[in-house]
Design a protein around this motif. Structure first.
Motif, mmCIF file in Angstrom:
data_model
loop_
_atom_site.group_PDB
_atom_site.id
_atom_site.type_symbol
_atom_site.label_atom_id
_atom_site.label_comp_id
_atom_site.label_asym_id
_atom_site.label_seq_id
_atom_site.Cartn_x
_atom_site.Cartn_y
_atom_site.Cartn_z
ATOM 1 N N ALA A 10 15.179 35.735 49.321
ATOM 2 C CA ALA A 10 15.180 36.386 49.533
ATOM 3 C C ALA A 10 15.725 36.741 51.125
ATOM 4 N N THR A 11 15.931 36.313 51.650
ATOM 5 C CA THR A 11 17.222 35.238 52.672
ATOM 6 C C THR A 11 18.260 34.521 52.671
ATOM 7 N N SER A 12 18.243 34.316 51.271
ATOM 8 C CA SER A 12 19.427 33.372 51.126
ATOM 9 C C SER A 12 20.141 33.311 49.761
ATOM 10 N N GLY A 13 21.394 32.701 49.760
ATOM 11 C CA GLY A 13 22.193 32.533 48.898
ATOM 12 C C GLY A 13 23.962 32.188 48.526
ATOM 13 N N ILE A 14 24.447 31.641 47.619
ATOM 14 C CA ILE A 14 25.798 32.026 47.957
ATOM 15 C C ILE A 14 26.605 32.945 46.638
ATOM 16 N N MET A 15 28.226 33.350 47.659
ATOM 17 C CA MET A 15 29.086 34.675 47.516
ATOM 18 C C MET A 15 30.271 33.571 47.099
ATOM 19 N N THR A 16 30.935 33.689 45.779
ATOM 20 C CA THR A 16 31.624 32.767 45.490
ATOM 21 C C THR A 16 32.803 33.495 44.943
ATOM 22 N N PHE A 17 34.068 33.966 45.853
ATOM 23 C CA PHE A 17 35.398 34.570 44.765
ATOM 24 C C PHE A 17 36.340 33.733 44.220
ATOM 25 N N ASP A 18 36.636 34.037 43.569
ATOM 26 C CA ASP A 18 37.738 33.106 42.686
ATOM 27 C C ASP A 18 39.351 34.586 42.657
ATOM 28 N N LEU A 19 40.316 33.933 42.500
ATOM 29 C CA LEU A 19 41.672 34.262 43.075
ATOM 30 C C LEU A 19 42.585 33.892 42.111
ATOM 31 N N GLU A 20 43.322 34.140 41.171
ATOM 32 C CA GLU A 20 44.521 33.449 40.629
ATOM 33 C C GLU A 20 45.681 34.066 41.352
ATOM 34 N N LEU A 21 46.541 32.775 42.490
ATOM 35 C CA LEU A 21 47.440 33.053 42.984
ATOM 36 C C LEU A 21 48.390 33.030 42.414
ATOM 37 N N ASN A 22 49.544 33.133 42.174
ATOM 38 C CA ASN A 22 51.363 32.506 41.987
ATOM 39 C C ASN A 22 51.617 32.324 43.558
ATOM 40 N N SER A 23 51.544 31.444 43.595
ATOM 41 C CA SER A 23 52.089 30.856 44.638
ATOM 42 C C SER A 23 52.460 29.250 44.850
ATOM 43 N N GLU A 24 53.062 28.830 45.673
ATOM 44 C CA GLU A 24 52.901 27.100 46.064
ATOM 45 C C GLU A 24 51.893 27.152 47.145
ATOM 46 N N ILE A 25 51.057 26.258 46.737
ATOM 47 C CA ILE A 25 49.930 25.772 47.100
ATOM 48 C C ILE A 25 50.440 25.215 48.698
ATOM 49 N N SER A 26 51.360 24.808 49.341
ATOM 50 C CA SER A 26 51.653 24.881 50.584
ATOM 51 C C SER A 26 51.773 26.047 51.153
ATOM 52 N N LYS A 27 52.309 27.373 50.634
ATOM 53 C CA LYS A 27 52.247 28.040 51.452
ATOM 54 C C LYS A 27 50.458 29.021 51.488
ATOM 55 N N VAL A 28 50.211 28.582 50.358
ATOM 56 C CA VAL A 28 48.863 28.808 50.423
ATOM 57 C C VAL A 28 47.590 28.468 51.139
ATOM 58 N N TRP A 29 48.297 27.242 51.782
ATOM 59 C CA TRP A 29 47.414 26.442 52.844
ATOM 60 C C TRP A 29 47.781 27.337 54.184
ATOM 61 N N ASP A 30 48.768 27.214 54.401
ATOM 62 C CA ASP A 30 49.443 27.520 55.263
ATOM 63 C C ASP A 30 48.846 29.165 55.645
ATOM 64 N N LEU A 31 48.565 30.070 55.003
ATOM 65 C CA LEU A 31 47.754 31.380 54.703
ATOM 66 C C LEU A 31 45.993 31.211 55.750
ATOM 67 N N ILE A 32 45.846 29.990 54.888
ATOM 68 C CA ILE A 32 43.617 29.890 55.557
ATOM 69 C C ILE A 32 43.874 28.896 56.340
ATOM 70 N N ALA A 33 44.970 28.111 57.449
ATOM 71 C CA ALA A 33 44.649 27.590 57.758
ATOM 72 C C ALA A 33 45.060 26.942 59.172
ATOM 73 N N THR A 34 46.062 27.744 59.340
ATOM 74 C CA THR A 34 46.737 28.012 60.784
ATOM 75 C C THR A 34 46.826 29.120 61.124
ATOM 76 N N THR A 35 47.316 29.457 62.667
ATOM 77 C CA THR A 35 47.255 30.319 63.323
ATOM 78 C C THR A 35 48.160 31.411 62.815
ATOM 79 N N LYS A 36 48.702 31.033 63.115
ATOM 80 C CA LYS A 36 49.907 31.666 62.243
ATOM 81 C C LYS A 36 49.906 32.261 60.973
ATOM 82 N N GLY A 37 48.982 31.677 59.975
ATOM 83 C CA GLY A 37 48.561 32.269 58.496
ATOM 84 C C GLY A 37 47.642 33.411 58.610
#
Length: 156
Positions: A10-37
């Motif tokens: 009742a108080t716990s669970g797991i929410m998952t989202f999956d996206l297919e992206l047409n991009s280089e992995i380095s660009k996606v990583w920069d968005l999700i793991a850097t202050t600039k991103g």
């Protein structure tokens, strides 16, 4: 975007989202793991220190910050950190310009605010996809409220 909620209790669970992206992995990583991103899709977040046991900082805009601990840091692959009492995880899989981004929030303590957080993550993920596709993505208050209602129903 595919989404799935797995209720554990009742108080716990797991929410998952999956996206297919047409991009280089380095660009996606920069968005999700850097202050600039982060500045492009969640400007309240910044990297205090990268790496395991490093910090993600949430700026409340009043001079106060919440520190969130990085628990998994595998460059170009996984970034996981605490989110209040929960855990969020970004995973990247793929090659060439076909990347799968899986976002997971492990909800250890569901509150009345949890559907709001999940709605916010939904919007952030759409913004990330829009950035990579060169599209402007924004949401109205009515669109946010519709997402909130959807996730509130899904999680009950």
């Amino acid at each position: 975007m595919q989404k799935k909620y797995q209720k554990i209790s009742a108080t716990s669970g797991i929410m998952t989202f999956d996206l297919e992206l047409n991009s280089e992995i380095s660009k996606v990583w920069d968005l999700i793991a850097t202050t600039k991103g982060f500045a492009q899709w969640f400007p309240e977040l910044s990297i205090g220190e990268p790496g395991v046991d490093g910090l993600i900082l949430f700026d409340f805009g009043n001079g106060e910050y919440e520190e969130m601990t990085i628990t998994v840091y595998e460059p170009q692959s996984i970034l996981e950190y605490t989110w209040d009492k929960n855990m969020v995880r970004f995973e990247l899989v793929g090659q060439d310009n076909k990347i799968k981004l899986r976002f997971t929030e492990e909800i250890n303590e569901k509150t009345t605010h949890t559907p709001r957080d999940i709605s916010g993550w939904h919007m952030c993920l759409e913004k990330i996809q829009g950035i990579l596709e060169g599209k402007e993505v924004s949401f109205t208050e009515d669109e946010f409220l519709a997402l909130f209602d959807e996730y509130q129903a899904l999680m009950n």
